[in-house]
Design an enzyme around this catalytic site. Sequence first.
Site, PDB file in Angstrom:
ATOM      1  N   ASP A   1       0.806  -1.147   0.169  1.00  0.00           N
ATOM      2  CA  ASP A   1       0.085   0.318  -0.294  1.00  0.00           C
ATOM      3  C   ASP A   1       1.456   1.436  -0.211  1.00  0.00           C
ATOM      4  OD1 ASP A   1      -0.720   0.520   3.951  1.00  0.00           O
ATOM      5  OD2 ASP A   1       1.280   1.103   2.348  1.00  0.00           O
TER       6      ASP A   1
ATOM      7  N   GLY B   1      -1.079   5.729   2.874  1.00  0.00           N
ATOM      8  CA  GLY B   1      -2.190   6.678   2.568  1.00  0.00           C
ATOM      9  C   GLY B   1      -2.859   6.878   3.926  1.00  0.00           C
ATOM     10  N   PHE B   2      -3.537   5.259   4.209  1.00  0.00           N
ATOM     11  CA  PHE B   2      -4.452   5.154   5.211  1.00  0.00           C
ATOM     12  C   PHE B   2      -3.856   5.357   6.478  1.00  0.00           C
ATOM     13  CE2 PHE B   2      -7.890   3.597   6.161  1.00  0.00           C
ATOM     14  CZ  PHE B   2      -8.459   2.560   6.558  1.00  0.00           C
TER      15      PHE B   2
ATOM     16  N   GLN C   1     -11.715   7.360  -5.064  1.00  0.00           N
ATOM     17  CA  GLN C   1     -12.294   8.174  -3.691  1.00  0.00           C
ATOM     18  C   GLN C   1     -13.401   8.278  -4.113  1.00  0.00           C
ATOM     19  OE1 GLN C   1     -11.173   7.967  -0.788  1.00  0.00           O
ATOM     20  NE2 GLN C   1      -9.460   6.583  -1.263  1.00  0.00           N
TER      21      GLN C   1
ATOM     22  N   ASP D   1      -7.849  -7.334   0.432  1.00  0.00           N
ATOM     23  CA  ASP D   1      -7.493  -7.743   1.560  1.00  0.00           C
ATOM     24  C   ASP D   1      -7.875  -7.354   2.678  1.00  0.00           C
ATOM     25  OD1 ASP D   1      -6.999  -4.360   1.146  1.00  0.00           O
ATOM     26  OD2 ASP D   1      -6.026  -5.435   3.253  1.00  0.00           O
TER      27      ASP D   1
ATOM     28  N   CYS E   1     -12.955 -28.754   6.467  1.00  0.00           N
ATOM     29  CA  CYS E   1     -11.713 -28.069   6.838  1.00  0.00           C
ATOM     30  C   CYS E   1     -10.812 -29.131   6.261  1.00  0.00           C
ATOM     31  CB  CYS E   1     -11.458 -27.429   7.488  1.00  0.00           C
ATOM     32  SG  CYS E   1      -9.880 -25.927   6.958  1.00  0.00           S
TER      33      CYS E   1
ATOM     34  N   CYS F   1      -6.844 -28.016   6.294  1.00  0.00           N
ATOM     35  CA  CYS F   1      -5.888 -27.217   6.646  1.00  0.00           C
ATOM     36  C   CYS F   1      -5.455 -27.741   7.650  1.00  0.00           C
ATOM     37  CB  CYS F   1      -6.504 -25.477   7.522  1.00  0.00           C
ATOM     38  SG  CYS F   1      -6.971 -25.538   8.969  1.00  0.00           S
TER      39      CYS F   1
ATOM     40  N   CYS G   1      -7.500 -28.354  11.575  1.00  0.00           N
ATOM     41  CA  CYS G   1      -8.112 -29.339  11.476  1.00  0.00           C
ATOM     42  C   CYS G   1      -8.287 -29.837  11.281  1.00  0.00           C
ATOM     43  CB  CYS G   1      -9.021 -28.753  10.366  1.00  0.00           C
ATOM     44  SG  CYS G   1     -10.244 -26.751  10.949  1.00  0.00           S
TER      45      CYS G   1
ATOM     46  N   HIS H   1      -5.928 -22.101  10.465  1.00  0.00           N
ATOM     47  CA  HIS H   1      -7.129 -22.044   9.809  1.00  0.00           C
ATOM     48  C   HIS H   1      -7.817 -21.088   9.295  1.00  0.00           C
ATOM     49  CE1 HIS H   1     -11.310 -23.652   9.923  1.00  0.00           C
ATOM     50  NE2 HIS H   1     -11.166 -22.786  10.524  1.00  0.00           N
TER      51      HIS H   1
HETATM   52  C1  LIG Z   1      -2.905   2.267  -0.756  1.00  0.00           C
HETATM   53  C2  LIG Z   1      -3.727   2.953  -0.148  1.00  0.00           C
HETATM   54  N1  LIG Z   1      -4.506   3.994   0.422  1.00  0.00           N
HETATM   55  C3  LIG Z   1      -6.257   3.539   1.210  1.00  0.00           C
HETATM   56  N2  LIG Z   1      -5.689   2.472   1.402  1.00  0.00           N
HETATM   57  C4  LIG Z   1      -7.183   2.392   2.410  1.00  0.00           C
HETATM   58  C5  LIG Z   1      -6.818   0.988   3.051  1.00  0.00           C
HETATM   59  C6  LIG Z   1      -8.003   0.479   3.686  1.00  0.00           C
HETATM   60  N3  LIG Z   1      -8.622  -0.306   4.540  1.00  0.00           N
HETATM   61  C7  LIG Z   1     -10.189  -0.220   5.178  1.00  0.00           C
HETATM   62  N4  LIG Z   1     -10.761  -0.853   6.349  1.00  0.00           N
HETATM   63  C8  LIG Z   1     -10.111  -1.704   7.028  1.00  0.00           C
HETATM   64  N5  LIG Z   1     -10.346   0.485   4.268  1.00  0.00           N
HETATM   65  C9  LIG Z   1      -9.595   1.138   3.667  1.00  0.00           C
HETATM   66  C10 LIG Z   1      -9.419   2.301   2.505  1.00  0.00           C
HETATM   67  C11 LIG Z   1      -7.837   2.211   1.988  1.00  0.00           C
HETATM   68  C12 LIG Z   1      -7.970   3.965   1.039  1.00  0.00           C
HETATM   69  O1  LIG Z   1      -9.208   4.006   0.824  1.00  0.00           O
HETATM   70  N6  LIG Z   1      -6.819   3.763   0.174  1.00  0.00           N
END
Ligand SMILES: CCNc1nc2cc3[nH]c(NC)nc3cc2c(=O)[nH]1
Length: 375
Positions: free
Chosen positions: A93, A96-97, A192, A269, A307, A309, A312, A338
């Site tokens: 990533d 940003g987040f 966005q 993710d 399962c 795994c 299990c 698991h």
């Molecule tokens: C690449 C980083 N940017 C970026 N990561 C995010 C990660 C998130 N993780 C969650 N919920 C767990 N919402 C998200 C939104 C963004 C988002 O709007 N932007």
Amino acid sequence: MPHPFQVTARCTTTRARTGRLSLVHGTVETPVFMPVGTLGTVKSLTPEDLTAAGAQIILGNTYHLYLRPGCDVIDRFSGLHRFMNWDGPILTDSGGFQVFSLARLTRITEAGASFQSHIDGSRHLLTPEKSIEIQISLDSDVIMCLDQCIAYPAERAAALAALEITTQWAGRCRKTWREQSGEKNALFGIVQGGMYDDLRRMSAEALTAMDFSGYALGGLSVGEPNQMMYDVAEAALPLLPGDRPKYIMGVGTPEDLVELTARGADMFDCVMPTRNARNGQLFTRRGTLNIANSRHRTDTAPVDSECACYTCRNYSRAYLRHLYQSRELLAYRLNTLHNLHYYLDLTARMRSAIAEGRFEAFRKRFYADREPGGA
Ligand SMILES: CCNc1nc2cc3[nH]c(NC)nc3cc2c(=O)[nH]1
């Protein structure tokens, strides 16, 4: 390089599809769930565990790795793969987040995001250029643009302002990516626009015009009602090019993966399988169970009899409850193995169902298996 994604099969009654994403460190079959490896590790698991569980690609967090251990350490290994001994694809990533959710005293200007480290209070400025340079130095297979994610709920004006900065930063990210990576790895733009369909359209059109390898829907799974997330995704996903991968960040529960795959998403993710494992919440086809519950105290059965795994096949609910109640380290590892297997197996079963033209039947069975009170 030409964009790295091919659609391989399409559901005829929903927007679900399978695809193939050809990256530097390997090929990824979609829909795909990406285990989160925040600090260069999917907590408690080795890369061999990940491969055995069916992981194709994992996620690394730029903000965390930049602060600790620092890019100079990872540079000595020519990137994150050799540092953590994972030779498959990695999506990083952009930071940003985490800057918004973890750092202190964050200030956003057009230049970038200035913030104080949550570790030692040191000040940093994360610009679009810097974020791309860090991700290139990590030798990331999929690089994410630096964007501005806003909280929920947000006023329309705030959503518009964040979307405009995100668009401007996306152009700068693309320029740095073209100049410094020679387009060797994929670069994804992030849509966005909050919960406003017209702003989402504006963002999707601006990013599509810049021609990214793939596109993510940001600003979701930030506390909005689930149905609202589905509705925003339903409206925004078709606005993105059908021949590029579509990634919904931070999502989600097993139901979310099924519902958003049906709406055309390809990549996911979420920390849920790994974080919930450490909190004793286990996922099964019948729903979730909390291993700490006394009803498991003498239960000789596995978490899920269907399962396959490692956990299990070798351990009972009684033993897993004992480990968890005792706060034994093995509890976290067996629970994580698991849960991750459940999520990766769910996406593998969705891929097969779509490829064989039976996704709707799969979806019906997914809900029919779930018991009202959980597993
Ligand atoms: C690449 C980083 N940017 C970026 N990561 C995010 C990660 C998130 N993780 C969650 N919920 C767990 N919402 C998200 C939104 C963004 C988002 O709007 N932007």
